[in-house]
Write an enzyme that holds these catalytic residues in place. Sequence first.
Site, PDB file in Angstrom:
ATOM      1  N   LYS A   1      19.468  56.366 -18.195  1.00  0.00           N
ATOM      2  CA  LYS A   1      18.444  57.189 -17.546  1.00  0.00           C
ATOM      3  C   LYS A   1      18.385  58.635 -18.035  1.00  0.00           C
ATOM      4  CE  LYS A   1      16.855  54.557 -13.688  1.00  0.00           C
ATOM      5  NZ  LYS A   1      17.659  53.408 -13.247  1.00  0.00           N
TER       6      LYS A   1
ATOM      7  N   TYR B   1      22.182  47.705  -7.364  1.00  0.00           N
ATOM      8  CA  TYR B   1      21.169  47.454  -8.388  1.00  0.00           C
ATOM      9  C   TYR B   1      21.784  47.803  -9.745  1.00  0.00           C
ATOM     10  CZ  TYR B   1      17.151  47.603 -11.397  1.00  0.00           C
ATOM     11  OH  TYR B   1      16.296  47.363 -12.450  1.00  0.00           O
TER      12      TYR B   1
ATOM     13  N   TYR C   1       7.262  45.221 -11.758  1.00  0.00           N
ATOM     14  CA  TYR C   1       7.425  44.561 -10.470  1.00  0.00           C
ATOM     15  C   TYR C   1       6.108  44.257  -9.785  1.00  0.00           C
ATOM     16  CZ  TYR C   1      12.027  46.574 -11.247  1.00  0.00           C
ATOM     17  OH  TYR C   1      13.208  46.944 -11.805  1.00  0.00           O
TER      18      TYR C   1
ATOM     19  N   ASP D   1      28.794  51.806 -12.657  1.00  0.00           N
ATOM     20  CA  ASP D   1      27.446  51.966 -13.196  1.00  0.00           C
ATOM     21  C   ASP D   1      26.937  53.341 -12.768  1.00  0.00           C
ATOM     22  OD1 ASP D   1      24.732  52.002 -13.655  1.00  0.00           O
ATOM     23  OD2 ASP D   1      24.363  49.960 -12.925  1.00  0.00           O
TER      24      ASP D   1
END
Length: 431
Positions: A280, A150, A22, A251
């Site tokens: 993750k 997100y 980013y 999610d």
Amino acid sequence: MNPDPVWEALLALDRGRVWHPYGALPAPVPPLPVVSAEGVRLRLADGRELIDGMASWWCAIHGYRHPALDRAVTEQLQSMAHVMFGGLTHEPGIRLAERLTELAPRRLEKVFFADSGSVSVEVAIKMCLQFQRAAGRRDRRRLLTVRGGYHGDTFGAMAVCDPVGGMHSLFTGVLPEHVFAERPPDGFEAPLDEGWAARLSALVAEHAHELAAVIVEPVVQGAGGMRFHSPECVALLRALCDEHGLLLVLDEIATGFGRTGQMFACEHAGVTPDVMCVGKALTGGYMTLAATLCTAEVAETISRGEGGGLMHGPTFMANPLACSVALASLDLLDGLGWRVRVAEIEAGLRTGLEPARALAGVSDVRVLGAIGVVQLEREVDMAAATTIAVEHGVWLRPFRDLVYTMPPYVIDAGDLARVTEAIVDVARMSG
Ligand SMILES: *Cc1c(COP(=O)(O)O)cnc(C)c1O
């Protein structure tokens, strides 16, 4: 400290050639060089040690260089590092699928392995589209989600991220346009907001004929803004999906494996999704691996449909090293007594972050499970915040107006107190 000529050269290369997440190249704030890590500590090239308040983007739940995880990788290396999953199979992949379906809410019986969280979201979306098509509902091609979410950086996932925070304006005309509902009202313990519920219900009803699925992060919106909402919001989404023949995709990439105080955040709501993404913390932060779980109904419908199955197959699907370390990480989680551990961290975060509430410039302090967030009234100056945290011997990575921690579960009370002191100090300097 003497500047190390080797590291000076390496950092010059980093500035010249390497993208970091980013941002521009070179990164406006130079990255800190890490040479090793152990337990909850990162060791920098100049010898300083930082307590990792971020668990490497929420993955390293057991800390670094855990002997059991190191051993799982080393042992797997003795047989094979990798083999393709097309036409071949292996024990780590089979065992991990078994393990995940035992851990997950009951109806999630089938597992597709992906190589990152974003890809598991792409797979989830593809499952929903293929499911509706196979069920003869070809017009159901859009998704509904809530603002503030997100789900990853690939295009399919990006299209269901918050349209503002996810920077949809950069990709206008490229991203599929999905249906966005209002963000769920704030507060894990907030009663269901009748107005929000009514508007959401009306929006789902209005678009149901063209919707394949609803996709959300249950209870905690992570990178979209570190916000918590009531499990009742998740339960309402489940009811609306059932009413209108939509699939519910949850999610759990950020929330899974105990982070919110339940093994999966949907358990707060007593809800089973049709499709669930995990990633993750799945490998304890050792390697990239994610999975998309689904119900037998979803798998069977897709498998009967045109195309003869789910049209996806990453090269590194079910990588044996990653599956082995994931199995070892799940064993550790059992042995850790994670429920108690996460509850202790939650208590430490509540106590440690409380002083931030009184500071000028702080708009909110919130804690759920092993997630502690201080929200400011203004954007954080990242360079200044990093300097303050590093002076405390702590690694933090604030974003926008948020200074937060999602520490490794193995962090002890003393180190956790240092993390919260660093966060409070960053908030104080930013106010
Ligand atoms: C991090 C994250 C993703 C993306 O995972 P990657 O492994 O970075 O592709 C998707 N959804 C949620 C909720 C996440 O936190």
